[in-house]
Design a protein around this motif. Structure first.
Motif, PDB file in Angstrom:
ATOM      1  N   GLU A 186      -8.707  -8.756  -9.986  1.00 22.42           N
ATOM      2  CA  GLU A 186      -7.327  -8.334  -9.777  1.00 22.42           C
ATOM      3  C   GLU A 186      -7.248  -7.213  -8.730  1.00 22.42           C
ATOM      4  N   ASP A 187      -8.190  -6.247  -8.843  1.00 20.39           N
ATOM      5  CA  ASP A 187      -8.197  -5.169  -7.841  1.00 20.39           C
ATOM      6  C   ASP A 187      -8.462  -5.718  -6.446  1.00 20.39           C
ATOM      7  N   TYR A 188      -9.417  -6.646  -6.359  1.00 17.76           N
ATOM      8  CA  TYR A 188      -9.745  -7.244  -5.061  1.00 17.76           C
ATOM      9  C   TYR A 188      -8.565  -8.029  -4.508  1.00 17.76           C
ATOM     10  N   PHE A 189      -7.944  -8.833  -5.353  1.00 21.04           N
ATOM     11  CA  PHE A 189      -6.905  -9.739  -4.867  1.00 21.04           C
ATOM     12  C   PHE A 189      -5.633  -8.977  -4.478  1.00 21.04           C
ATOM     13  N   THR A 190      -5.282  -7.988  -5.299  1.00 23.84           N
ATOM     14  CA  THR A 190      -4.032  -7.279  -4.995  1.00 23.84           C
ATOM     15  C   THR A 190      -4.152  -6.387  -3.750  1.00 23.84           C
ATOM     16  N   LYS A 191      -5.378  -6.135  -3.284  1.00 20.57           N
ATOM     17  CA  LYS A 191      -5.565  -5.352  -2.050  1.00 20.57           C
ATOM     18  C   LYS A 191      -5.485  -6.207  -0.789  1.00 20.57           C
ATOM     19  N   LEU A 192      -5.511  -7.511  -0.968  1.00 21.90           N
ATOM     20  CA  LEU A 192      -5.514  -8.409   0.195  1.00 21.90           C
ATOM     21  C   LEU A 192      -4.159  -8.383   0.905  1.00 21.90           C
ATOM     22  N   THR A 193      -4.238  -8.516   2.229  1.00 17.72           N
ATOM     23  CA  THR A 193      -3.056  -8.676   3.088  1.00 17.72           C
ATOM     24  C   THR A 193      -3.363  -9.794   4.070  1.00 17.72           C
ATOM     25  N   PRO A 194      -2.350 -10.359   4.735  1.00 14.84           N
ATOM     26  CA  PRO A 194      -2.616 -11.437   5.695  1.00 14.84           C
ATOM     27  C   PRO A 194      -3.592 -11.010   6.790  1.00 14.84           C
ATOM     28  N   GLU A 195      -3.571  -9.752   7.189  1.00 11.03           N
ATOM     29  CA  GLU A 195      -4.489  -9.320   8.234  1.00 11.03           C
ATOM     30  C   GLU A 195      -5.927  -9.218   7.717  1.00 11.03           C
ATOM     31  N   LEU A 196      -6.069  -8.800   6.439  1.00 13.08           N
ATOM     32  CA  LEU A 196      -7.417  -8.616   5.893  1.00 13.08           C
ATOM     33  C   LEU A 196      -8.036  -9.914   5.388  1.00 13.08           C
ATOM     34  N   ASN A 197      -7.239 -10.917   5.102  1.00 13.57           N
ATOM     35  CA  ASN A 197      -7.760 -12.157   4.518  1.00 13.57           C
ATOM     36  C   ASN A 197      -7.498 -13.319   5.473  1.00 13.57           C
ATOM     37  N   MET A 222       3.500  -5.637   5.620  1.00 17.88           N
ATOM     38  CA  MET A 222       3.247  -4.340   5.029  1.00 17.88           C
ATOM     39  C   MET A 222       3.478  -4.326   3.507  1.00 17.88           C
ATOM     40  N   LYS A 223       4.006  -5.390   2.998  1.00 16.49           N
ATOM     41  CA  LYS A 223       4.242  -5.455   1.548  1.00 16.49           C
ATOM     42  C   LYS A 223       2.906  -5.505   0.804  1.00 16.49           C
ATOM     43  N   SER A 224       2.944  -5.269  -0.505  1.00 19.88           N
ATOM     44  CA  SER A 224       1.708  -5.240  -1.310  1.00 19.88           C
ATOM     45  C   SER A 224       1.897  -6.051  -2.600  1.00 19.88           C
ATOM     46  N   LEU A 225       0.798  -6.751  -2.991  1.00 20.34           N
ATOM     47  CA  LEU A 225       0.834  -7.532  -4.244  1.00 20.34           C
ATOM     48  C   LEU A 225       0.885  -6.633  -5.472  1.00 20.34           C
ATOM     49  N   ARG A 226       0.584  -5.356  -5.272  1.00 25.87           N
ATOM     50  CA  ARG A 226       0.624  -4.444  -6.407  1.00 25.87           C
ATOM     51  C   ARG A 226       2.048  -4.035  -6.770  1.00 25.87           C
ATOM     52  N   ASN A 227       2.948  -4.284  -5.868  1.00 25.01           N
ATOM     53  CA  ASN A 227       4.342  -3.980  -6.147  1.00 25.01           C
ATOM     54  C   ASN A 227       4.987  -5.176  -6.856  1.00 25.01           C
ATOM     55  N   GLY A 228       5.650  -4.922  -7.974  1.00 27.30           N
ATOM     56  CA  GLY A 228       6.273  -6.013  -8.717  1.00 27.30           C
ATOM     57  C   GLY A 228       5.350  -6.536  -9.816  1.00 27.30           C
ATOM     58  N   ALA A 229       5.866  -7.511 -10.562  1.00 25.18           N
ATOM     59  CA  ALA A 229       5.124  -8.096 -11.690  1.00 25.18           C
ATOM     60  C   ALA A 229       4.238  -9.220 -11.180  1.00 25.18           C
ATOM     61  N   PHE A 230       2.981  -8.904 -11.047  1.00 22.97           N
ATOM     62  CA  PHE A 230       2.023  -9.926 -10.632  1.00 22.97           C
ATOM     63  C   PHE A 230       1.016 -10.149 -11.770  1.00 22.97           C
TER      64      PHE A 230
END
Length: 675
Positions: free
Chosen positions: A134-145, A170-178
């Protein structure tokens, strides 16, 4: 799923499967497990990929046609499960659903159809979240992955914007209910299993290098699968500390399944999935949180359960459908399929698990039916013994001699046997007692009437010989009389012995028509056989009566024949009355036995009273008559004109004569024991 059905004894179910590898393969595996557990499939329906709303309703109609199959097993995709619940809600169809992990614990499946889904059992693969992923996935962005081409599409769908648009990246997967997919754990375990297998293969086939060698090329895939994948075993990574999760595979390539079991119910005005157990190579259920609408576990069987007194008659080729056949009142249930007769004299227990012996009934010594006959027999035996004592004490007096001492003692023994038969008939039936009854009854009568026949025959021959000629009749001596009597008695003994050989003595048990009455113990001889065995005694009685009638005209100074006549006439009356009474009372063994005992005692009492009472009266109360009249005689059986009475008692010697007048002629007998 099959073990859940077996746990609740749901043996008749319907199945619905989604078309495709998941549904068809899963339902085939379920049916195999169901057959092993003797669970029958009422109907099996497949949901095609191109199904529409009306077709889902057709599936519900197909399920409703099997009214007894109240449980439906679903091996469907989540969307098919959702549409089936919607169709059931529209049609007010009520089923108990047992669903695979395609339904699982997803809220989207039951949304809008909560009432139709109420009471469903669903299963879901037991899993846990992997925080590292979860930590790994929520840190991903289109530029990094950039290595995953699908991630850009996922990102745009997730945030509803284009990646090249300002601020979207610039949005993040950590924001909101994931919430990540719960099956990530299995993907991680699969990757680790492949890694362990490759590592083990490299060490086995090329231990001297850290690179892929020729032995690990794709052409060795079968060996890789058989020798390394299937034999891989390791502890799952990233598992919680209190979780035991060993990763290994069966010989068929399946991993060990672990499932959580949920029960969908209403709680606090809200429908929720409640975990009620789990399965890990075995079922564990906590049914205390399962609340049935009727308060009891519903049934899902082809046939209704049989009542406690009914057995199942299975239909050919079917292990789930049966007909309930009531057991007879005298039968118990050997198993759920077999009614078994209780043994004769037994009755089923209240729970029909076996039989108990009915109480045995027979006449006891303390019964009112026994007191009367036993009292009569005891008094009769005392009187008989008293008479025998008086005769023995006055053995050489004229009255005893004139009675024929030897035959009198035989006659008294027969009377004593008649009274003794009461005790044998009152005794508890057994093989020995039954044998004594057969031997004793006929023999006691035979002893009495053989002695009487010998007496009457001797009198008739002497008087007939005195009338027709002066020659002394043959076989009138005491020894001859005893021998004749013994031969007559032996004939009855022979009849009784043949009867014992032809029909072995024993005890039979009789019960009433409904077989629930107490068991009556009886001897196994038939009443008709007993009466046939007395035929010989009837012949003796008829002959005795004939000779008694023939000698009836003898005057009073020889009244032996008269008393024998009284005895035989009375005996005939008793016997003529006894036989119809004996058959009429056959329905009640107490009355019949009492009648038999009293009749036999009366027969002995008649002989004792009519034949011996006058002699006892003379011996005890008129001793002056117990004397011998002496007369000189010229030769044996000659006529004389006068008598010389003696007023005193004198012993009769070999030359003593006792004059007797019969049919107008005076005859004498010079035997030591005269008539």
């Amino acid at each position: 799923m099959a073990e859940i059905l077996r746990y609740f004894n749901w043996t008749y179910v319907s199945t619905v499967a989604s078309e495709g590898d998941y549904g068809e393969t899963g339902i085939d595996a379920f049916q195999q497990e169901a057959r092993v557990r003797q669970i029958c499939i009422a109907t099996s329906v497949k949901v095609s990929r191109s199904v529409n709303r009306g077709n889902y309703e057709n599936v519900i109609r197909s399920l409703q046609q099997k009214a007894n199959a109240k449980v439906v097993v679903l091996f469907t995709k989540s969307e098919d499960a959702r549409e089936l619940l919607s169709a059931a809600a529209r049609m007010n169809a009520t089923f108990i659903w047992v669903a695979s992990d395609g339904w699982g614990a997803q809220e989207s499946v039951v949304h809008g159809s909560e009432k139709a889904a109420n009471g469903a059992f669903t299963i879901e693969l037991a899993s846990y979240s992997i925080r590292e992923f979860e930590d790994y996935f929520t840190k991903l962005t289109p530029e990094l992955n950039t290595r995953n081409p699908w991630f850009r599409e996922f990102w745009e769908h997730r945030f509803g914007c284009r990646v090249h648009e300002h601020g979207c990246a610039m949005k993040s997967l950590r924001n909101g209910a994931f919430k990540p997919e719960s099956k990530i754990m299995f993907v991680v375990n699969a990757v680790y299993a492949m890694a362990y297998a490759l590592h083990n293969m490299r060490q086995a086939v090329c231990p001297n290098t850290t690179k892929v060698c020729d032995a690990m090329k794709p052409g060795n895939g079968k060996r890789f699968y058989r020798e390394f994948i299937l034999k891989t075993k390791f502890d799952a990574p990233f598992r919680p500390a209190d979780t035991e999760n060993v990763v290994r595979f069966t010989s068929l390539g399946d991993s060990l399944g672990r499932y959580n079991i949920f029960y969908y119910r209403k709680e606090d005005n809200k429908f929720v999935y409640k975990k009620v157990g789990y399965w890990s190579q075995g079922l564990v259920l906590n049914t205390s949180v399962v609340n049935w609408a009727t308060g009891v576990v519903p049934t899902s069987q082809c046939s209704d359960p049989c009542h406690p007194n009914e057995a199942k008659s299975m239909q050919p080729g079917d292990v789930c459908c049966w007909i309930c056949i009531p057991c007879q009142p005298h039968q118990y249930l050997l198993d759920e399929f077999t009614c078994m007769d209780c043994g004769f004299g037994e009755w089923p227990l209240a729970n029909l698990t076996g039989c108990y012996e009915l109480p045995e009934e027979y006449i006891h010594w303390s019964d009112a039916w026994a007191v009367g006959p036993v009292t009569i027999a005891c008094l009769g035996m005392l009187c008989t013994l008293a008479v025998a004592g008086v005769f023995l004490r006055n053995n050489d007096t004229p009255v005893v001699k004139a009675s024929g001492r030897e035959l009198s003692y035989i006659l008294l023994s027969g009377v004593l046997m008649c009274y003794a038969m009461t005790f044998i008939y009152i005794a508890k039936p057994s093989a020995f007692v039954c044998a004594l009854r057969r031997l004793g009854l006929g023999t006691s009568f035979a002893v009495c009437y053989s002695a009487l026949l010998t007496k009457t025959n001797r009198i008739a021959r002497i008087f007939g010989g005195a009338r027709d000629s002066a020659q002394r009749p043959r076989f009138i001596s005491p020894a001859s009389q005893v021998a004749i009597c013994a031969v007559l008695i032996s004939a009855q003994l022979l009849v009784a012995l043949v009867w014992l050989l032809v029909e072995a003595p024993g005890v039979r048990k009789e019960v009433g028509p409904d077989r629930r009455d107490v068991v009556t113990l009886k001897c196994n001889s038939l009443d008709s056989s007993m009466l046939v065995s007395l035929t010989y005694n009837c012949i003796l009685i008829i002959l005795c009566t004939f000779y008694a009638f023939k000698t009836r005209k003898c005057p009073e100074n020889f009244n032996e024949a008269k008393f024998i006549g009284f005895t035989m006439y009375t005996t005939c009356i008793i016997w003529l009355a006894f036989q119809p009474i004996f058959y009429v009372t056959a329905s009640d063994y107490r009355v019949q036995t009492t009648t038999m005992c009293i009749s036999v005692s009366l027969s002995g009492s008649v002989v004792l009273g009519c034949l011996f009472a006058p002699k006892i009266h003379i011996i005890l109360f008129q001793p002056q008559k117990n004397v011998t009249n002496l007369r000189a005689k010229e030769n044996r059986f000659s006529s004389v004109a006068t008598t010389a009475p003696s007023s005193t008692y004198s012993q009769a010697s070999a030359s003593t004569i006792v004059p007797t007048v019969c049919n107008g002629r005076e005859v004498v007998d010079s035997t030591t024991s005269s008539l």
